[in-house]
Design an enzyme around this catalytic site. Structure first.
Site, PDB file in Angstrom:
ATOM      1  CE  LYS A 160      -3.748  -0.440   2.129  1.00  0.00           C
ATOM      2  NZ  LYS A 160      -4.785  -0.110   3.518  1.00  0.00           N
ATOM      3  CE  LYS A 170      -2.503  -3.820  10.493  1.00  0.00           C
ATOM      4  NZ  LYS A 170      -3.209  -2.769   9.480  1.00  0.00           N
ATOM      5  CG  ASP A 202      -5.563  -2.497  12.002  1.00  0.00           C
ATOM      6  OD1 ASP A 202      -5.457  -1.821  10.923  1.00  0.00           O
ATOM      7  OD2 ASP A 202      -6.473  -3.745  12.169  1.00  0.00           O
ATOM      8  N   GLY A 212     -21.531  -0.464   4.074  1.00  0.00           N
ATOM      9  CA  GLY A 212     -20.914  -0.138   5.439  1.00  0.00           C
ATOM     10  C   GLY A 212     -21.196   1.573   5.303  1.00  0.00           C
ATOM     11  N   GLY A 248     -19.862   3.119   8.405  1.00  0.00           N
ATOM     12  CA  GLY A 248     -19.135   3.404   9.527  1.00  0.00           C
ATOM     13  C   GLY A 248     -18.355   4.602   9.064  1.00  0.00           C
ATOM     14  CB  SER A 256      -0.785   7.603   8.735  1.00  0.00           C
ATOM     15  OG  SER A 256      -1.761   7.158   9.504  1.00  0.00           O
TER      16      SER A 256
END
Length: 408
Positions: free
Chosen positions: A91, A103, A143, A215, A217, A346
């Site tokens: 990514k 991660k 996350d 979704g 959210g 980020s």
């Protein structure tokens, strides 16, 4: 249940074949550079000590410091964390930001812990990994089930251990703690930029372009609001309790208010209630899966009627479904590009912290737009050059950048 790391390696192999990747580099990219496993003793409110397991996978730092979130979930596995760190490498490289892939995760159900227990667990995790993180080494972020508050505790614990301030050690912080402007909606905003570029390539008119978003959210609701503001016709949205459709277009602001008041988008006046599965099969121009992984599968991909899919969620389409959508001529903008607005901002947060700066919201959006548009154009060009799907093109472009740095 398919193994996520095996899936990730299949994607690597597919891209490697297209680009004739150097065999030695291909071999090195089949495993993370470092994996940390830590035991975290947690003193529960009852006074008993319980042991939790945490991981940090540092996949590759050829382009820059390791970067990636930490999740708290009972289903965390080492293979999942390794796969997610590989996808973070892809990514970051896909949108050409100077960061590598990392991660982390802790095997825990945070809903079973008190706030004090979550704080002690978070500080305990940092005590296990602190020697291997830092703004110049590895930069974690929130996350699944981790929050800006948790990031604040982790940063505080890290700074106590190293004995100096290092605001760039963690991103996803609250604004007052050194967070970035626009971070709250950056994933959606990045998705909007690539959707806009896709619509240009397809010669569609925004006001005539119908969109269904699974979704509602944070990412999904922001995407609906921003696209609606640009004139796109949002005809269906869903949340965990159900979905609604109105083919003439929904009033997204009114839907948002209805959800806040009732707890769900269902039963919105003037719209028809449908299921979360049905929303994936509507005859729309663009389908945006913005919730869970593995929702478009070999079982339902044949029923997808959208002309294009923009993956705002991570991993919403299985490899088998990818092939079916490709055969049907449906263009898919992959998650590693479509939702990279989040990691890009980020990166901006980290850069501001390291340089002691604070950028305005306008500055952040201008920088984000350029990165997302350039990445879309690059990946579209790779797709056309090799006559491949956009996911494979994104991997070819990204792994090409990583390989070039590794061979220097």
């Amino acid at each position: 249940m398919s193994n996520p790391f095996e899936n990730a390696m299949k994607q690597l192999d597919k891209a490697a074949a297209v680009m004739n990747l150097d065999r030695d580099i291909h071999t090195v990219l089949r495993q993370p550079e470092r994996v940390l496993t830590v035991s975290i003793p947690l003193k529960r409110d009852s006074g008993e000590v319980e042991l939790f397991t945490g991981y940090r996978s540092q996949f590759n730092n050829a382009l820059g410091v390791y970067k990636g979130g930490i999740r708290y979930h009972p289903g965390v596995t080492l293979d999942e964390v390794k796969a997610l760190s590989f996808w973070m490498m892809v990514k970051c490289a896909a949108v050409n930001i100077p960061m590598g892939g990392g991660k982390g995760g802790v095997i825990v159900n945070p809903k079973e812990l008190s706030e004090g227990e979550i704080e002690r667990l978070s500080r305990g995790y940092v005590r296990g990994v602190w020697r291997d993180i830092g703004s110049d080494k590895d930069v974690p972020a929130p996350d699944v089930y981790t929050t800006p508050q948790i990031m604040g505790w982790m940063r505080d614990e890290y700074e106590k251990l190293v004995g100096h301030d290092d605001p760039g050690v963690i991103t996803g912080k609250a604004l007052e703690d050194g967070g970035s402007e626009a971070r709250s909606y950056s994933t959606a905003q990045g998705g909007v930029y690539v959707t806009r570029e896709l619509v240009k390539k397809m010669n569609w008119i925004p006001e005539e372009t119908t969109v269904a978003i699974q979704g509602f959210g944070n990412a999904g609701s922001y995407m609906a609001k921003i696209l609606s503001g640009l004139g796109y016709k949002i005809v269906a949205v869903s949340d965990s309790r159900g979905a609604i459709v109105h083919m003439n277009g929904l009033d997204v602001t009114a839907v948002d208010t209805h959800k806040k008041e009732s707890g769900s988008v269902s039963d919105f006046a003037g719209a028809e209630n449908i299921s979360n599965e049905d929303i994936l099969e509507l005859a729309v121009d663009i389908l945006v899966p913005a919730a869970l992984e593995n929702v478009i599968t070999a079982d339902n991909a044949g029923n997808v009627q959208a002309k294009a899919v923009v993956e705002l969620a991570n991993g919403p389409t299985t490899p088998e479904a990818d092939e079916i959508l490709k055969e049907k001529g449906i263009i898919l903008v992959p998650d590693v590009l479509a939702n990279a607005g989040g990691v890009t901002v980020s990166y901006f947060e980290w850069e501001q912290n390291v340089k002691g700066e604070h950028w305005s919201e306008e500055d952040v959006l201008v920088k984000l737009e350029k990165i997302m548009v350039d990445a879309f154009d690059d990946i579209w060009g790779t797709k056309e050059k090799h006559t491949i799907d956009m996911r494979t093109a994104a991997f070819v472009s990204a792994i090409g950048r990583v390989a070039k740095k590794m061979s220097v």
